[in-house]
Enzyme design. Structure first.
Site, PDB file in Angstrom:
ATOM      1  CB  CYS A 181      -0.790   0.014   1.245  1.00  0.00           C
ATOM      2  SG  CYS A 181      -2.164  -1.374   1.163  1.00  0.00           S
ATOM      3  CB  CYS A 195      24.424  -3.342   4.515  1.00  0.00           C
ATOM      4  SG  CYS A 195      23.231  -3.070   5.324  1.00  0.00           S
TER       5      CYS A 195
END
Lengths: 278, 93
Positions: A181, A195
């Site tokens: 959503c 990372c």
């Protein structure tokens, strides 16, 4: 009332829980009877696994297909120097066994895929998304929406974290958004550095993973206000938390009014996690 | 009156700053302010737009409210002292 089966050792071990009205012996019993699947035994999974184990969550499933690398140890605190080269799930399971022999730990040395997600999640009450990639995150979201499984989301980037909780209980009065959503599709692979490329503050996933564990424990106890319908954005550098309301999106591809995704088999998770062309 | 954008995650990294002030004022739209942001920080354009449209995973907030869901999207008209923000999903763990 559940039948009270806490033995003397458990009453001692969990006494700081048991003494509180919000938890008490019933709440502790409930935790001991709960089953939680933690997907990822890395930066987020480490503190989450530690606190869920300490709290006495009776069955902990741990999924990860990586081995421990020395560069993980700056933040993945469930693993130690002697674990380098071992499967993360084994290292994490050893940590849990040493911390709390009261629990059952299931290790899954595998990657969650559209083919395996149903079997992996089956039997657990809730899922913690402590994964490190969009493909797994969208897959877990879609599966958990379709099976109405509660999902506790946490994700990090350098000095920032994002957190929210999805009970995936639909059909009631409360609005229940899902991850799509807010973010209908993932960025193109390669768009957002990982990372290894961009670095990450070691303590950052500690904060974020602990909040995920907090949400999970609250959910299992049925206490408190969850981060549902709210996206919490944490900035370690500013030491700030911002909350953004998130709402169900009627055009959401998985939980909207006319969803395109009716099965995880419909989605190409290796790309932008959009609907498959074929 | 200038308007400030706050940028999150890799958007801030690309732009080189978490805060970018642009020349947009009350009466202008969020779309005007976004255009001004992308002029000030062209390195964001490919990350934020696809074929001239906002990428689906980029969210635009006005004073903490998602303009795409709860307001008029890019046509939302700015008030004085509005704070705008752009946030993408992050995936690290």
């Amino acid at each position: 009332m559940s039948d009270l089966r806490l033995n003397a050792t458990q009453l001692d071990r969990y006494s700081r829980h048991v003494i509180m009205d919000e938890i008490g012996p019933d709440g502790q019993q409930r935790l001991l009877e709960s089953a939680v699947l933690v997907v990822g035994a890395g930066g987020l999974g480490s503190p989450a696994i530690q606190y869920l184990a300490a709290a006495g969550v009776g069955q902990l499933g741990i999924v990860d297909d990586d081995v421990v690398e020395r560069s993980n140890l700056q933040r993945q605190i469930v693993h130690g120097d002697a674990d380098v080269g071992r499967p993360k799930v084994e290292s994490a399971a050893d940590y849990v066994a040493a911390l709390n022999p009261d629990l059952d730990v299931d290790t899954h040395d595998t990657r969650v895929t559209a083919d395996t997600v149903a079997d992996l999640v089956a039997g657990y009450d809730i899922v913690l998304d402590a994964s490190d990639n969009f493909a797994t995150r969208y897959l877990l979201n879609d599966h958990c929406v379709l099976t109405e499984t509660p999902l506790f989301h946490g994700a990090i980037y350098r000095f920032e974290g994002q957190l929210t909780s999805f009970t995936n209980e639909r059909g009631g009065d409360e609005p229940r958004p899902c991850y799509r959503c807010v973010f209908p599709e993932a960025p193109e692979p390669g768009t957002v550095p990982d990372c290894a490329t961009t670095g990450v503050l070691g303590v950052l996933p500690g904060t974020v993973g602990c909040i995920q564990a907090t949400e999970a424990v609250k959910y299992l106890l049925g206490k408190g206000d969850l981060l549902e319908g709210r996206l919490l954005m944490y900035d370690a550098m500013d030491m700030s938390f911002e909350e953004v309301p998130i709402r169900p999106n009627p055009s959401c591809p998985v939980c909207g009014d006319d969803p395109e995704i009716e099965s995880v088999g419909d989605v190409a998770y290796e790309g932008t996690c959009g609907i498959s062309a074929d | 009156m200038p308007t400030e954008w706050k940028l999150f995650a890799d958007l801030a990294e690309r732009a080189g700053d978490k805060h970018v002030t642009v020349d947009a004022a009350a009466g202008d739209t969020v779309g005007d302010a976004l255009e001004a942001l992308l002029e000030a920080t062209p390195e964001l354009e490919d990350r934020v737009l696809e074929d001239g449209e906002l990428r689906s995973q980029i969210n635009v907030l006005r004073n903490g409210t998602n303009v795409l869901v709860e307001e008029e999207g890019m046509e939302t008209v700015l008030d004085a002292d509005d704070e705008l923000a752009l946030f993408p999903p992050v995936s690290g763990g």
